[in-house]
Design an enzyme around this catalytic site. Structure first.
Site, PDB file in Angstrom:
ATOM      1  N   HIS A  61      33.685  34.220  46.129  1.00 29.64           N
ATOM      2  CA  HIS A  61      34.162  34.088  47.507  1.00 29.64           C
ATOM      3  C   HIS A  61      33.486  35.073  48.452  1.00 29.64           C
ATOM      4  CE1 HIS A  61      37.227  37.446  47.505  1.00 29.64           C
ATOM      5  NE2 HIS A  61      37.381  37.147  46.234  1.00 29.64           N
ATOM      6  N   ASP A 162      35.145  43.256  46.230  1.00 34.40           N
ATOM      7  CA  ASP A 162      35.896  42.007  46.063  1.00 34.40           C
ATOM      8  C   ASP A 162      35.604  41.129  47.279  1.00 34.40           C
ATOM      9  OD1 ASP A 162      37.780  40.012  45.650  1.00 34.40           O
ATOM     10  OD2 ASP A 162      39.513  41.296  46.019  1.00 34.40           O
ATOM     11  N   GLU A 192      39.426  32.877  50.162  1.00 35.20           N
ATOM     12  CA  GLU A 192      40.055  33.126  48.844  1.00 35.20           C
ATOM     13  C   GLU A 192      41.231  34.057  48.981  1.00 35.20           C
ATOM     14  OE1 GLU A 192      40.720  35.153  44.900  1.00 35.20           O
ATOM     15  OE2 GLU A 192      40.340  36.012  46.856  1.00 35.20           O
ATOM     16  N   GLU A 193      41.065  35.073  49.819  1.00 34.66           N
ATOM     17  CA  GLU A 193      42.077  36.136  49.893  1.00 34.66           C
ATOM     18  C   GLU A 193      43.393  35.684  50.522  1.00 34.66           C
ATOM     19  OE1 GLU A 193      41.836  38.770  48.304  1.00 34.66           O
ATOM     20  OE2 GLU A 193      39.731  39.304  48.073  1.00 34.66           O
ATOM     21  N   ASP A 215      34.362  36.950  39.878  1.00 37.40           N
ATOM     22  CA  ASP A 215      35.178  37.753  40.795  1.00 37.40           C
ATOM     23  C   ASP A 215      35.483  39.085  40.121  1.00 37.40           C
ATOM     24  OD1 ASP A 215      36.791  38.512  42.979  1.00 37.40           O
ATOM     25  OD2 ASP A 215      37.832  36.591  43.055  1.00 37.40           O
ATOM     26  N   HIS A 301      41.267  46.099  46.541  1.00 33.09           N
ATOM     27  CA  HIS A 301      41.977  45.969  47.830  1.00 33.09           C
ATOM     28  C   HIS A 301      42.233  47.311  48.511  1.00 33.09           C
ATOM     29  CE1 HIS A 301      43.404  41.514  47.376  1.00 33.09           C
ATOM     30  NE2 HIS A 301      42.128  41.691  47.093  1.00 33.09           N
TER      31      HIS A 301
HETATM   32 CO    CO Z   1      40.800  40.061  46.421  1.00 38.65          CO
HETATM   33 ZN    ZN Z   2      38.371  38.421  44.826  1.00 44.50          ZN
END
Ligand code: CO
Ligand code: ZN
Length: 332
Positions: A61, A162, A192-193, A215, A301
């Site tokens: 992503h 990420d 995606e998030e 990922d 994150h």
């Molecule tokens: Co993420």
């Molecule tokens: Zn991810």
């Protein structure tokens, strides 16, 4: 590959606003594929044709977590909501950068009665403005965390590992790829998030026979961290289960056998929370056998996500081998 990664992570791409990173990826990979297109939701799809071969959809992503302005008050302070899994503990004192170039710092309302971490509703962004007219953003403007790439040698840090590290793995794989036993769809997905939205429509359109997401996954190797066996630097992880999917056991076996044959280090991954685009592929149409190749990553994150370049290199090596190794059904 470090330079490739550095360039990718420095491009802002909050969910729904992936255009800048998509343009860069497109520029790099267009000469390497037979066909390239952008679907109506914004996913970038690149195809390597192969007649009479099963179709494999690879996905990473493009988006990263971010935030969106909901309100600007008379003093020019802006309130916001999260786009994706932004955690309050990582916010106060942080800096954010908007797609229009505006930068601000995150402040928080005073709460003397409590030492608890306040929720995002108690936070605001200060642009150094003194009135609403002075404030450089409006309701709906989007931002990402503002934190430069950090090179620690073997290990590198960014606010967007990420999943820009997954994007880098797919691009590098395309660059080195000669032959494949599959017809290959490289998909760089959006949103995606906020709930694997891009991959959901991409999988429906591509109709793959087999799916593989690249990922990040968490690690259990920091002081009093999660109880999890994945460690940084011990090889890419082969997902067996996360909160969103049980990886297809045939795909898991294909991945493990291929890694062992090629003597590429790998780790078995169980992630007790989170999920990836693979879930959307697996559940598309009447179902698709799907797995995930994971890059171990600390502090997912947070604005400083850390990966080990050796894991990234080994992920590319394993992916290249997988693309030359027959379909898992034949291994049954
Ligand atoms: Co993420
Ligand atoms: Zn991810």
């Amino acid at each position: 590959m470090k330079e490739l990664l550095r360039t990718l992570v420095e491009i802002p791409a909050p969910p729904g606003y992936e255009g800048l990173v998509r343009n860069q990826i497109r520029e790099w990979i267009e000469p390497l594929v037979d066909e390239i297109r952008i679907d109506p939701l914004g996913n970038l799809l690149a195809v390597r044709n192969q007649a009479n071969a099963p179709r494999l959809m690879l996905v990473a992503h493009m988006d990263e977590i971010g935030l969106m302005i909901t309100h600007v008050d008379q003093q020019g302070f802006a309130r916001f909501v999260a786009l994706g899994g932004v955690m309050p503990i990582h916010c106060v004192g942080g800096r954010v950068r908007f797609l229009n170039g505006a930068q601000g710092v995150i402040g928080v309302e005073k709460n003397p009665a409590s030492s608890e971490i306040p929720p995002l509703e108690k936070m605001f962004i200060d642009f150094g403005a003194s009135s609403v007219e002075d404030c450089p953003v409006r309701v709906g403007d989007v931002a990402v965390f503002d934190r430069p790439f950090l090179d620690l040698g073997k290990r590198v840090v960014s606010k967007a590992m990420d999943d820009r590290v997954g994007v880098a793995v797919l691009i590098e794989t395309l660059r080195r790829l000669e032959q494949s036993v599959f017809e290959l769809y490289f998909v760089f997905s959006v949103q995606e998030e906020v709930g694997v939205r891009g991959a959901t429509v991409a999988a429906f359109g591509v109709e793959p026979d087999l799916g593989l997401a690249v990922d990040v996954t968490a690690t259990g190797d920091t002081p009093k961290g999660h109880r999890m066996e994945v460690r940084l630097g011990k090889g890419p992880a082969i997902k067996i289960r996360d909160a969103g999917m049980i990886a297809d056991p045939r795909v898991v076996r294909w991945m493990i056998q291929t890694a062992e044959k090629a003597k590429i280090p790998y780790q078995r991954e169980i992630l007790e929370f989170g999920g990836t685009d693979a879930r959307a592929i697996q559940l598309s149409r009447s179902g698709v056998p799907t797995g995930v190749l994971s890059i171990p990553c600390r502090y997912i994150h947070a604005p400083s996500e850390m990966v080990d370049m050796e894991d990234v290199e080994n992920a590319v090596r394993l992916l290249l081998r997988l693309l030359r190794t027959s379909h898992p059904f034949e291994l049954m």
